[in-house]
Design an enzyme around this catalytic site. Structure first.
Site, PDB file in Angstrom:
ATOM      1  CB  CYS A  17      -0.932   0.005   1.209  1.00 50.93           C
ATOM      2  SG  CYS A  17      -2.126  -1.351   1.213  1.00 50.93           S
ATOM      3  CG  HIS A  54      12.473  -1.913   2.697  1.00 48.92           C
ATOM      4  ND1 HIS A  54      12.275  -3.136   3.304  1.00 48.92           N
ATOM      5  CD2 HIS A  54      12.050  -2.060   1.410  1.00 48.92           C
ATOM      6  CE1 HIS A  54      11.775  -3.979   2.424  1.00 48.92           C
ATOM      7  NE2 HIS A  54      11.622  -3.358   1.273  1.00 48.92           N
ATOM      8  CG  HIS A  56      -4.035  20.174   5.193  1.00 54.21           C
ATOM      9  ND1 HIS A  56      -5.240  20.526   5.746  1.00 54.21           N
ATOM     10  CD2 HIS A  56      -3.586  21.284   4.534  1.00 54.21           C
ATOM     11  CE1 HIS A  56      -5.528  21.786   5.437  1.00 54.21           C
ATOM     12  NE2 HIS A  56      -4.535  22.256   4.703  1.00 54.21           N
ATOM     13  CG  HIS A  83      -2.547   3.368   3.840  1.00 57.12           C
ATOM     14  ND1 HIS A  83      -3.354   3.265   2.733  1.00 57.12           N
ATOM     15  CD2 HIS A  83      -2.387   2.101   4.313  1.00 57.12           C
ATOM     16  CE1 HIS A  83      -3.651   1.983   2.543  1.00 57.12           C
ATOM     17  NE2 HIS A  83      -3.084   1.275   3.485  1.00 57.12           N
ATOM     18  CG  ASN A  98      -6.828  -0.466   2.443  1.00 53.63           C
ATOM     19  OD1 ASN A  98      -6.243   0.181   1.590  1.00 53.63           O
ATOM     20  ND2 ASN A  98      -6.191  -1.236   3.314  1.00 53.63           N
TER      21      ASN A  98
END
Length: 520
Positions: A252, A331, A415, A419, A452
């Site tokens: 995602c 990562h 703002h 996700h 989602n």
């Protein structure tokens, strides 16, 4: 679909999991003493400190400038003539200093990164007949005959606590009885979403497809041959020397990765446009088994996609909506638990799905901490950085049990686009970043209206903020995305003008109904 769904197997309402160290300060309430943490005076003390430190250099320069102005005002013509004669006798020094200044300025201008502008973007909205309200979803799941009673009850509980409304969409193949998850149906879903978003983008910007020099497409779980990027090249007859990229299996957060790749390409190729298409494909990735950890994506992921037009042309600054300020990528794939927390596999019956680990929220929290440790010094005002590093020093020297100071990111951003992976993700970031309900409103409402939509969800959220008329010139936006691997990626944008929603936006027909109250 291969991203952080943000809902645990055993606690869908976000009650468990990490997501960063708690930042709330617990205080024993006394009837005699006020709660100083909620004191208005303390709030203004911190605000005053912030302004003082942020403008400290300016405040220090004011006396210096005042002294210089006083000295200049007291100079007479003879003093000015003497100064000129002094410069003439030191002409070599003046020329050398000027040459060094010009050379340094030229090197700085030539080596600085080229600005990347977001001209416009679009989000796909599926037709009405693809809506999957709660009752229809459950009835359909029962009629397929693939789920036992325990799995049906599990899905019911997830849907009740997920934060999704009745207006989300599932692909055409999932509306059929029995479902028809074929390769052809998956291609049709991809074409509808990608072409629908791109048609809208090209129409709103009046940019001809032939002018596109860079194309980046990301989709985790559907990677046919020819690729999705090749499908777009074929549909719009893009030019033969286009730099096209197809990103798969990146979860995602791949939308931010795609933007980062496009940004790097725009640093190399002058005067060109880049298009980033972010989507996920559900048709062939619906899970028809009874393993609880693999049922959650069925309940959360819905049809959606976005198309973004980026440019490095200086002429586009006048019409662009935003300028890209920072991209920070984290990562955690080197850690085995993080690597397997969102994992595509087969269950004991041989049915394929995406399994979500119970440690997902804790792993996401760790990735977020690492990400903001890098992002913080780039965006936070010096006042917050001083408090943060000061607390670390005190913790190191005096008391290892003191919790570190959590910087106030509200001072850096206007703002937040978190996700919309699930209610737990939004809840955890709201708590740990000390955000208000208004800051997470776009994320909650996007989850409610569209579900989602994987890597494209942050663009639906940005469209929500614009539709509400909240995006003003100079405002900074923080897009935060989580994905399998495990990854946490951030993109920071700055509004170049008061941004209005583009025509035919995803919220155009329903923005007046939002925000709505989400059932807990």
């Amino acid at each position: 679909m291969n991203g952080a769904a943000g809902t645990q197997v055993n606690t869908v309402d976000g009650g468990g999991g990490g997501g960063g160290e708690p930042v709330g300060v617990q205080i024993q309430q006394s009837r005699r003493l006020p709660d100083f943490l909620q004191s208005v005076n303390l709030k203004y003390v911190k605000l005053g400190y912030h302004y003082l430190i942020s403008h400290l250099l300016t405040l220090c320069l004011i006396p210096v400038m005042a002294v210089i102005l006083i000295e200049v005002s007291q100079m007479n013509p003879d003093d000015i003539r003497q100064l000129w004669l002094h410069l003439q006798y030191n002409l070599v020094s003046v020329i050398i200093c000027s040459a060094v200044l010009v050379f340094g300025s030229t090197v700085y201008i030539m080596t600085r990164p080229r600005p990347v502008y977001l001209v416009d973007y679009s989000c796909y909205k599926a037709p009405e007949h693809l809506k999957a309200p709660y009752e229809r979803f459950m009835q359909h799941s029962r009629l397929t005959g693939d789920f036992d009673e325990s799995s049906l009850e599990f899905q019911r509980k997830i849907l009740e606590r997920s934060g999704l409304g009745d207006d989300t969409y599932v692909p055409e193949a999932m509306h059929q009885l029995p479902p028809q998850p074929s390769m052809q149906a998956a291609r049709e879903e991809a074409e509808q979403v990608m072409f629908g978003a791109l048609d809208k983008l090209f129409g709103n910007t009046s940019v001809k497809p032939k002018k596109i020099g860079v194309l980046v497409v990301n989709c985790s779980l559907f990677n046919p041959t020819p690729s999705l990027s090749a499908m777009i090249v074929n549909k719009y007859k893009l030019r033969g020397n286009i730099r096209s990229f197809n990103l798969g299996g990146m979860g995602c957060s791949a939308g931010v990765i795609a933007v980062d790749l496009a940004k790097d390409m725009l640093q190399v190729h002058r005067n060109t446009y880049a298009v980033v298409v972010s989507t996920e494909n559900i048709t062939q990735n619906w899970y028809f088994g009874n393993k609880k950890s693999m049922l959650i994506p069925n309940c959360l992921f819905r049809v959606g996609g976005s198309a973004v037009l980026l440019s490095n042309k200086s002429v586009d600054r006048r019409r662009a909506k935003y300028k890209l300020v920072h991209v920070v990528r984290t990562h955690r794939g080197a850690d085995d638990k993080a690597f397997r927390c969102v994992y595509q596999e087969q269950d004991d019956a041989g049915k394929t799905g995406v399994s979500l680990s119970k440690d997902l929220m804790a792993i996401a929290g760790g990735a977020l901490k690492t990400n903001i440790t890098t992002l913080g010094p780039l965006v936070l005002p010096i006042s917050e950085q001083l408090l943060f590093f000061g607390s670390l020093i005190i913790k190191k020297i005096f008391n290892k049990h003191i919790k570190p100071y959590i910087p106030d990111f509200k001072l850096a951003f206007d703002h937040f686009c978190i996700h919309a992976g699930g209610r737990a993700v939004i809840d955890e970031l709201e708590k740990n970043l000390q955000l208000t309900q208004v800051h997470v409103e776009a994320s909650r409402m996007t989850l409610h209206r569209f579900g989602n939509t994987s890597s494209s969800s942050i663009w639906y959220e940005l469209a929500y903020i614009e539709a509400k008329g909240r995006m003003k010139k100079g405002n900074k936006v923080w897009q935060i995305a989580f994905g399998s691997g495990f990854k946490c990626n951030s993109a920071v944008w700055q509004a170049l003008r008061n941004v209005k929603p583009s025509p035919d936006g995803p919220w155009e027909d329903c923005i007046d109904r939002y925000p709505v109250k989400v059932v807990s």
